[in-house]
Write a protein that holds these residues in place. Sequence first.
Motif: not given
Length: 383
Positions: A302-324
């Motif tokens: 979850a934390i790794l996905g959170l960081l990757i999502g934030g790096e790729v899509w910013g704040a929306p990526g952090m929000i979408l990381s867990i459901p994705i």
Amino acid sequence: MEIKLPSYFKYTVILLGIILLIWLLQMFKSVLVPFAFAVLFAMLLLPLVQDLETKLRVPRPIAILFSIILIVIVLGLVIWFLSVQLLNLTSELDKIGSNVSDLVDKVQLFLQTKFGIEPSNKSDLVRNAISSLQNLATTFLGNTISMTTGAIAALTIVPIFVFCLLYYRDHLQQFMFRFVSKDRRSSMIQTVTNIQEVVQSYISGLMIVIVIVALLNSAGLLLLGVKYAIFFGIFASILTIIPYIGILIGAMLPALFTLATTGHLIDAVLVIVVFMVVQFMEGNFITPFVVGSKVSINPFAAILGLLIGGEVWGAPGMILSIPIIAMLKVIFDVYEPLKPFGFLLADIDDVEPKRHKKVTNWLQEIWNGIGRGKRKKSDEEPE
């Protein structure tokens, strides 16, 4: 004739494919981010739309429009409340400025008394602080305008995407059927159903968690006598959509506001303590109980996905990381070559249930043995 490729060539192609995928995700961010949110909202609204269609005989377009309007009204009320509270908060700026000046005096007096450090020119400190606040305000205003523009665009694009996904869901199902043979269609439907259940469980559970955390935050801040406690409580609870760190970010604003308005460090520390307690309860009791085991992702993934999502899509990526990640895990568990990745994403309580069961049985045997020993001793005692 089957052609066998060297392992290094195959892994190189996979690595290049991942790099190309990340580049495409960043390149088409303006389209993919609203579409991703639309998919989540469509899965969340699907049961309501189906009930309106089957039980109340409402036509599909009207049922979809009603569901979308309901979500827009709820989100609009939340945004309106936060905006009003934020405007009221700006009326405290003059008082905050005077309190910051008094706080600087106290800090300088403490440093001079304890460490012999001569106080510097307070006017320079205040001037530098005001300059820093102005720069911060300018940056924040620019980001706010950018986010507002993006939000306005999202408010127009996301509902359109949601309507299309719900209205053409049968057509999309037939589209997916054309990629698989008839004997595998039932398994594909089951996989799509599992993905839908995971997303619905996560989003509905998250909304309940936000409400509970908002009540706990607001209650704690009200007990401390913090101004705008309800605003800060709701604001921090909304940030729980960013896993693990969202509520901690939300705690900094009321802590700094309390420090600036009261001038006492202990008050700010107590505010942080309240949020830490709520964070502990949310992570260990509220979220596991409400969301349940359907979104069973281990914290490292979850934390790794959170960081990757934030790096790729910013704040929306952090929000979408867990459901994705949860959706990917469902797909990985079904597709045989990708099952190791599903195992890697799974929570340890799900992949090692036998070990916990053995420990439970062992404890049960010890307890039964103690009980048998007591009964045997009571039988041997003379009457």
